[in-house]
Design an enzyme around this catalytic site. Sequence first.
Site, mmCIF file in Angstrom:
data_model
loop_
_atom_site.group_PDB
_atom_site.id
_atom_site.type_symbol
_atom_site.label_atom_id
_atom_site.label_comp_id
_atom_site.label_asym_id
_atom_site.label_seq_id
_atom_site.Cartn_x
_atom_site.Cartn_y
_atom_site.Cartn_z
ATOM 1 C CB CYS A 1 33.194 41.933 33.837
ATOM 2 S SG CYS A 1 34.165 41.644 35.329
ATOM 3 C CB CYS B 1 35.601 38.042 35.926
ATOM 4 S SG CYS B 1 33.799 37.913 36.066
ATOM 5 C CB CYS C 1 30.575 41.961 36.840
ATOM 6 S SG CYS C 1 31.114 40.256 37.045
ATOM 7 C CB CYS D 1 33.857 39.439 39.706
ATOM 8 S SG CYS D 1 34.630 40.687 38.661
ATOM 9 C CB CYS E 1 37.360 26.432 46.782
ATOM 10 S SG CYS E 1 36.741 24.911 46.065
#
Length: 161
Positions: free
Chosen positions: A79, A76, A127, A124, A148
């Site tokens: 984070c 991510c 976060c 995510c 995607c």
Amino acid sequence: MKKILLFALVSVLFNCNGSAQKNETQEKETFPVTKTEAEWKEQLTEKQYYVLREAGTERPFSSPLNKNYEEGVYHCAACDTPLFRSEHKFDSGTGWPSFDREVEGNVAFSTDYNIGYARTEEHCATCGGHLGHVFNDGPKDTTGKRHCINGVALKFVPKGE
């Protein structure tokens, strides 16, 4: 006539989509990493903020990660949580990095009706950043899934780092 009006009123009340209630629930959802919008704006680029915090979509074929074939892990961008592994990446031809599976437990899912029909949205799990969507048109010889993902929502960490 009164019965018809009463029936119509009851039908409308029970068939209304409570999107305001859904939005309140989503806004109240907490994640292990939380920051103010000002803190996110300071940390992320304008494009990252647009995608990760405002659920935007980057232009297809605009991410260098779309054609990245190195071994490693995609984290991510907000984070640093590991989200996808390079061995599960494939070229879907859509213009966005695509994977047939996620790192289990690190990606959260919700339903998105923003374009008029239901899609499975990915976030995510650490976060809450918007990543993209998952579809059932991926490789049939593996999971059949196509995650995607907006490349700007990802940070690539090469193998060994």
